[in-house]
Design a protein around this motif. Sequence first.
Motif, PDB file in Angstrom:
ATOM      1  N   ASN A 144       0.814  -1.213   0.000  1.00  0.00           N
ATOM      2  CA  ASN A 144       0.000   0.000   0.000  1.00  0.00           C
ATOM      3  C   ASN A 144       0.850   1.268   0.000  1.00  0.00           C
ATOM      4  O   ASN A 144       0.467   2.296  -0.550  1.00  0.00           O
ATOM      5  CB  ASN A 144      -0.930  -0.016   1.234  1.00  0.00           C
ATOM      6  N   GLN A 167      -0.535   4.858   1.024  1.00  0.00           N
ATOM      7  CA  GLN A 167      -1.481   5.619   0.199  1.00  0.00           C
ATOM      8  C   GLN A 167      -2.847   4.923   0.230  1.00  0.00           C
ATOM      9  O   GLN A 167      -3.156   4.095  -0.617  1.00  0.00           O
ATOM     10  CB  GLN A 167      -0.958   5.729  -1.239  1.00  0.00           C
ATOM     11  N   SER A 168      -3.674   5.271   1.207  1.00  0.00           N
ATOM     12  CA  SER A 168      -4.983   4.642   1.340  1.00  0.00           C
ATOM     13  C   SER A 168      -5.962   5.212   0.328  1.00  0.00           C
ATOM     14  O   SER A 168      -5.872   6.380  -0.061  1.00  0.00           O
ATOM     15  CB  SER A 168      -5.527   4.852   2.755  1.00  0.00           C
ATOM     16  N   LYS A 169      -6.924   4.390  -0.079  1.00  0.00           N
ATOM     17  CA  LYS A 169      -7.942   4.856  -1.015  1.00  0.00           C
ATOM     18  C   LYS A 169      -9.294   4.251  -0.657  1.00  0.00           C
ATOM     19  O   LYS A 169      -9.379   3.206  -0.007  1.00  0.00           O
ATOM     20  CB  LYS A 169      -7.570   4.480  -2.449  1.00  0.00           C
ATOM     21  N   ILE A 190     -11.364   0.337   8.174  1.00  0.00           N
ATOM     22  CA  ILE A 190     -10.047   0.112   7.584  1.00  0.00           C
ATOM     23  C   ILE A 190      -9.885  -1.376   7.276  1.00  0.00           C
ATOM     24  O   ILE A 190     -10.143  -2.232   8.129  1.00  0.00           O
ATOM     25  CB  ILE A 190      -8.919   0.571   8.529  1.00  0.00           C
ATOM     26  N   SER A 226     -10.665   5.850  13.385  1.00  0.00           N
ATOM     27  CA  SER A 226     -11.099   6.364  12.091  1.00  0.00           C
ATOM     28  C   SER A 226     -12.621   6.305  11.986  1.00  0.00           C
ATOM     29  O   SER A 226     -13.269   5.467  12.624  1.00  0.00           O
ATOM     30  CB  SER A 226     -10.469   5.545  10.958  1.00  0.00           C
ATOM     31  N   ASP A 241      -5.515  -4.209   3.813  1.00  0.00           N
ATOM     32  CA  ASP A 241      -4.501  -3.618   2.941  1.00  0.00           C
ATOM     33  C   ASP A 241      -4.307  -2.126   3.191  1.00  0.00           C
ATOM     34  O   ASP A 241      -3.535  -1.463   2.490  1.00  0.00           O
ATOM     35  CB  ASP A 241      -4.858  -3.854   1.476  1.00  0.00           C
ATOM     36  N   GLY A 242      -5.005  -1.586   4.206  1.00  0.00           N
ATOM     37  CA  GLY A 242      -4.878  -0.166   4.526  1.00  0.00           C
ATOM     38  C   GLY A 242      -5.885   0.707   3.818  1.00  0.00           C
ATOM     39  O   GLY A 242      -6.027   1.897   4.154  1.00  0.00           O
ATOM     40  N   ASN A 243      -6.599   0.184   2.837  1.00  0.00           N
ATOM     41  CA  ASN A 243      -7.662   0.937   2.181  1.00  0.00           C
ATOM     42  C   ASN A 243      -8.921   0.898   3.045  1.00  0.00           C
ATOM     43  O   ASN A 243      -8.947   0.233   4.082  1.00  0.00           O
ATOM     44  CB  ASN A 243      -7.920   0.375   0.782  1.00  0.00           C
ATOM     45  N   TYR A 244      -9.952   1.583   2.631  1.00  0.00           N
ATOM     46  CA  TYR A 244     -11.082   1.739   3.544  1.00  0.00           C
ATOM     47  C   TYR A 244     -12.420   1.755   2.809  1.00  0.00           C
ATOM     48  O   TYR A 244     -12.505   1.954   1.591  1.00  0.00           O
ATOM     49  CB  TYR A 244     -10.926   3.021   4.358  1.00  0.00           C
ATOM     50  N   SER A 297      -9.704   0.064  12.856  1.00  0.00           N
ATOM     51  CA  SER A 297     -10.497   1.256  12.535  1.00  0.00           C
ATOM     52  C   SER A 297     -10.829   2.106  13.750  1.00  0.00           C
ATOM     53  O   SER A 297     -11.595   3.067  13.632  1.00  0.00           O
ATOM     54  CB  SER A 297     -11.805   0.826  11.854  1.00  0.00           C
TER      55      SER A 297
END
Length: 333
Positions: free
Chosen positions: A108, A111-113, A179, A175, A182-185, A172
């Motif tokens: 990742n 860089q989360s997306k 989450i 946040s 893989d760090g994405n959300y 999470s």
Amino acid sequence: MSSILCGVCEQTSDSFNFGALSCNACAAFFRRVIASNRIPKVQCDRKCDLTSRILRRLCSNFRYQKCLKIGMDSKMVKSGKPEEPSILEELKQSYRNPEELRRQTFKNDGQSKLVFFFEEMNNLCRIDINLIMDTLMKTFTRLSSPMQNNQHRCLISNFLGPFIIVDQCFLSVDSEFTILADGNYVYTRDLHEHFQSSNQGDSKAAETSLFLAPYWKQRRNIMGRTFKELKMDVSEFLVFCALIYWDFGLHEQSDECIEIRLERRSRILKELKLSEQSLRSENDASLRIGQIMLALQMVQKSVSMMEEYKTISIIYDLCAKHCPLFQMSEGGL
């Protein structure tokens, strides 16, 4: 070659335990009695048939006396064996492994997306389940041995679905998003974007969003809120996971599995108690442990909801029916 039998219950003996041939279940029973410093009360004429799983679990005093009769030595429980390694420390080390593998696998780079397509999350779950099986599950399996393979499978199938849920909640906690590994959300307050499909002709995506939005909302309100309120540290979280893994009342759970589960739960709770007492006053430590134990009920509710929405997905032929979490929930909690 004939099998060597346990001197207490006449099941197949695993090895010498505390000076006598016994199975693992009877050895664990003897250890618990000695560790508690309380001899079970006499409740029978001491002629019970200990080959019966029911009777040997009910008649603790006679089982204990039989352990002594075949030569089990309480001194060996207290000082004859080296101190057992910390379960919690082993789990902490093991939990670092999937974290590292996740970084290597998903790359990742911080860089989360936002995950737009639900197929992405399904694929992610499949990959992550394999990572967990190669790391954390191997540790749990080793810590639960000796046990028959079908009993290991029983514990694993019961654990994986709930673990993915609580792990996402743990990741999470700081946040407003869910989450993923893989760090994405996923932004669960507005699932319209998430429940799209990479297949432009898939008309089921909008329908799936309509039906499953309540599931995500309830999961956020139940498990998400619980984790945000508790703010568990890694040690507390892994004890929480261990209590889910060494669950009770599972379908086809053997007597041996129950004995091992009881012993492991007792050990991990003692380790949690020592950990909490090193950080808090005795009263605050007891309160904290109580809060963590009560949170287990929220896991049960979340798994029950998962079962309900899995059924809905199958009935209405929604794309979510292929979600690995739904498939893993069949073990129950």
